[in-house]
Design an enzyme around this catalytic site. Sequence first.
Site, PDB file in Angstrom:
ATOM      1  N   GLY A 206       0.789  -1.235   0.000  1.00  0.00           N
ATOM      2  CA  GLY A 206       0.000   0.000   0.000  1.00  0.00           C
ATOM      3  C   GLY A 206       0.813   1.273   0.000  1.00  0.00           C
ATOM      4  O   GLY A 206       0.470   2.226   0.687  1.00  0.00           O
TER       5      GLY A 206
ATOM      6  N   ILE B 113      12.957  -4.956  13.483  1.00  0.00           N
ATOM      7  CA  ILE B 113      13.778  -5.968  14.151  1.00  0.00           C
ATOM      8  C   ILE B 113      15.136  -6.091  13.468  1.00  0.00           C
ATOM      9  O   ILE B 113      16.083  -6.594  14.053  1.00  0.00           O
ATOM     10  CB  ILE B 113      13.096  -7.365  14.178  1.00  0.00           C
ATOM     11  CG1 ILE B 113      12.902  -7.927  12.767  1.00  0.00           C
ATOM     12  CG2 ILE B 113      11.805  -7.342  14.964  1.00  0.00           C
ATOM     13  CD1 ILE B 113      12.615  -9.423  12.735  1.00  0.00           C
ATOM     14  N   ASP B 114      15.220  -5.630  12.205  1.00  0.00           N
ATOM     15  CA  ASP B 114      16.446  -5.850  11.423  1.00  0.00           C
ATOM     16  C   ASP B 114      17.610  -4.968  11.868  1.00  0.00           C
ATOM     17  O   ASP B 114      18.760  -5.259  11.555  1.00  0.00           O
ATOM     18  CB  ASP B 114      16.183  -5.587   9.930  1.00  0.00           C
ATOM     19  CG  ASP B 114      15.045  -6.427   9.393  1.00  0.00           C
ATOM     20  OD1 ASP B 114      14.830  -7.527   9.914  1.00  0.00           O
ATOM     21  OD2 ASP B 114      14.362  -5.979   8.454  1.00  0.00           O
TER      22      ASP B 114
ATOM     23  N   ARG C  85      24.057 -33.860  16.105  1.00  0.00           N
ATOM     24  CA  ARG C  85      23.567 -33.342  14.826  1.00  0.00           C
ATOM     25  C   ARG C  85      24.137 -31.960  14.504  1.00  0.00           C
ATOM     26  O   ARG C  85      24.620 -31.250  15.384  1.00  0.00           O
ATOM     27  CB  ARG C  85      22.038 -33.201  14.892  1.00  0.00           C
ATOM     28  CG  ARG C  85      21.324 -34.512  14.708  1.00  0.00           C
ATOM     29  CD  ARG C  85      19.837 -34.332  14.896  1.00  0.00           C
ATOM     30  NE  ARG C  85      19.145 -35.558  14.530  1.00  0.00           N
ATOM     31  CZ  ARG C  85      17.928 -35.868  14.937  1.00  0.00           C
ATOM     32  NH1 ARG C  85      17.254 -35.043  15.724  1.00  0.00           N
ATOM     33  NH2 ARG C  85      17.365 -36.984  14.539  1.00  0.00           N
TER      34      ARG C  85
ATOM     35  N   ARG D 275      16.627  -9.355   6.697  1.00  0.00           N
ATOM     36  CA  ARG D 275      16.739  -8.866   5.319  1.00  0.00           C
ATOM     37  C   ARG D 275      18.204  -8.843   4.868  1.00  0.00           C
ATOM     38  O   ARG D 275      18.869  -9.843   4.965  1.00  0.00           O
ATOM     39  CB  ARG D 275      16.096  -7.489   5.173  1.00  0.00           C
ATOM     40  CG  ARG D 275      14.591  -7.538   5.239  1.00  0.00           C
ATOM     41  CD  ARG D 275      13.976  -6.340   4.605  1.00  0.00           C
ATOM     42  NE  ARG D 275      14.564  -5.117   5.120  1.00  0.00           N
ATOM     43  CZ  ARG D 275      14.374  -3.927   4.607  1.00  0.00           C
ATOM     44  NH1 ARG D 275      13.634  -3.789   3.525  1.00  0.00           N
ATOM     45  NH2 ARG D 275      14.924  -2.856   5.141  1.00  0.00           N
TER      46      ARG D 275
ATOM     47  N   GLU E 298      18.711 -14.842   6.713  1.00  0.00           N
ATOM     48  CA  GLU E 298      17.905 -15.124   5.515  1.00  0.00           C
ATOM     49  C   GLU E 298      18.500 -14.492   4.255  1.00  0.00           C
ATOM     50  O   GLU E 298      18.274 -14.983   3.150  1.00  0.00           O
ATOM     51  CB  GLU E 298      16.471 -14.631   5.715  1.00  0.00           C
ATOM     52  CG  GLU E 298      16.376 -13.129   5.935  1.00  0.00           C
ATOM     53  CD  GLU E 298      14.969 -12.616   6.200  1.00  0.00           C
ATOM     54  OE1 GLU E 298      14.020 -13.407   6.234  1.00  0.00           O
ATOM     55  OE2 GLU E 298      14.840 -11.385   6.383  1.00  0.00           O
TER      56      GLU E 298
ATOM     57  N   HIS F  24       8.584 -15.559  11.761  1.00  0.00           N
ATOM     58  CA  HIS F  24       7.886 -14.437  12.400  1.00  0.00           C
ATOM     59  C   HIS F  24       7.824 -14.530  13.919  1.00  0.00           C
ATOM     60  O   HIS F  24       7.361 -13.581  14.558  1.00  0.00           O
ATOM     61  CB  HIS F  24       6.493 -14.284  11.789  1.00  0.00           C
ATOM     62  CG  HIS F  24       6.569 -13.820  10.362  1.00  0.00           C
ATOM     63  ND1 HIS F  24       6.847 -14.673   9.336  1.00  0.00           N
ATOM     64  CD2 HIS F  24       6.462 -12.588   9.826  1.00  0.00           C
ATOM     65  CE1 HIS F  24       6.900 -13.992   8.203  1.00  0.00           C
ATOM     66  NE2 HIS F  24       6.665 -12.726   8.472  1.00  0.00           N
TER      67      HIS F  24
HETATM   68  O1  F6P Z   1      11.800  -6.153   8.022  1.00  0.00           O
HETATM   69  C1  F6P Z   1      11.313  -7.036   8.974  1.00  0.00           C
HETATM   70  C2  F6P Z   1      11.163  -8.422   8.402  1.00  0.00           C
HETATM   71  O2  F6P Z   1      10.724  -9.282   9.440  1.00  0.00           O
HETATM   72  C3  F6P Z   1      12.419  -8.976   7.740  1.00  0.00           C
HETATM   73  O3  F6P Z   1      13.372  -9.424   8.666  1.00  0.00           O
HETATM   74  C4  F6P Z   1      11.837 -10.046   6.869  1.00  0.00           C
HETATM   75  O4  F6P Z   1      12.656 -10.288   5.748  1.00  0.00           O
HETATM   76  C5  F6P Z   1      10.525  -9.453   6.433  1.00  0.00           C
HETATM   77  O5  F6P Z   1      10.196  -8.447   7.371  1.00  0.00           O
HETATM   78  C6  F6P Z   1       9.405 -10.447   6.345  1.00  0.00           C
HETATM   79  O6  F6P Z   1       8.298  -9.818   5.808  1.00  0.00           O
HETATM   80  P1  F6P Z   1       6.837 -10.461   5.800  1.00  0.00           P
HETATM   81  O7  F6P Z   1       6.224 -10.160   7.128  1.00  0.00           O
HETATM   82  O8  F6P Z   1       6.170  -9.761   4.686  1.00  0.00           O
HETATM   83  O9  F6P Z   1       6.972 -11.938   5.594  1.00  0.00           O
END
Ligand code: F6P
Length: 365
Positions: A79, A142-143, A178, A187, A238, A287
């Site tokens: 949006g 959080i990043d 393991r 990100r 990630e 999440h």
């Molecule tokens: O920017 C915060 C974040 O949680 C990143 O760490 C992650 O890549 C992204 O948002 C995930 O986004 P979504 O909630 O759209 O899956």
Amino acid sequence: MGAVRRIGVLTGGGDCPGLNAVIRAVVKTATTYYEWEVIGIEDGFEGLIKEGKTHPLTNETVRGILPRGGTILGSTNRGNPFAYRERKEGEVTVTDLSRQVIDRCERLRLDALLVIGGDGSLGIANDFFKLGVPVVGIPKTIDNDLSATDVTFGFDTALNTATEAIDKLHTTAESHHRVMVLEVMGRHAGWIALEAGLAGGGDIILIPELPFQVDRVVEQIRRRDASGRSFSIVVVAEGAAPAGVGLFTIEPRDPLARARLGGIGDWLADQVGQRTEHEVRSLVLGHLQRGGSPTPRDRILGTRFGVEAVRLASREQFGHMVALRGTEIVAVTLDEAVGVLKTVPPESALVHNARCLGVSFGDES
Ligand code: F6P
């Protein structure tokens, strides 16, 4: 009395723990200290595009929200009013609805608009400021990837969650000899992986800023095997990628959604499984890192940001964002705030410290 009497507040982008602490601080400071009215705008900028998505915020409406994760205002990372994507009769259309948002701010009689967001929402806020909207920014994510502030709220809680996950993986990894691969968010910045990896005693930490090689990862696991440590913990961001290979992304089914980072953990677990005798398991923390009650540190930072953002509005210091520098909350321009992402400097002391402890980053060093 200053010119400001009525302000709006919205939360944009991905949520994070501490948003409610900011909203509470904004409302309490604005209504009690300055005697202003506060309008809550729902679901980020969507609330200024669609009708019926605003409501007054009072001390009553923010009671009890300090320890709650999420945001009572709702959020979205879709949006963008400057390029609003909609699906009409099966087709995706992109429209500039910025004029609509500006008109809405005027109809709502907002003397200031407080935008709590990450680089995406703050970038949009800055574009509105340049069109005359009296914007004040508050950094969240959080990043921890906003360069104008030492730290963003939400990061500390995510770090706690990721560290706790590593602690739990340790015990089961050790019992079963393991290799455990934990994929964390962040990100294009490796802060969560690096700091949680250090706090949790990870053996291999893979971050976007240091392209890795699977061979180096396998070498470290073998080194540990040879020294009698028959398990290993790999923390992978990630956004980390093997040298010469692109990012791992998940394509959305919904054409209005954007591609997400993800998949490196499973891929790496498979690679390590093929090249060692270990059983390997991978876990995507996802999440969980964005949820839960904010840590005291995030509550305090969110509260300080909220109070100081209202003070900026009272001084009509628009086009600025509150930021933490050392122990002080300062004002920085939104231009500075959204300019460059803060990533982990590959030569930073923290990376060096980790190497001294024997942590492998899967690179040549
Ligand atoms: O920017 C915060 C974040 O949680 C990143 O760490 C992650 O890549 C992204 O948002 C995930 O986004 P979504 O909630 O759209 O899956």
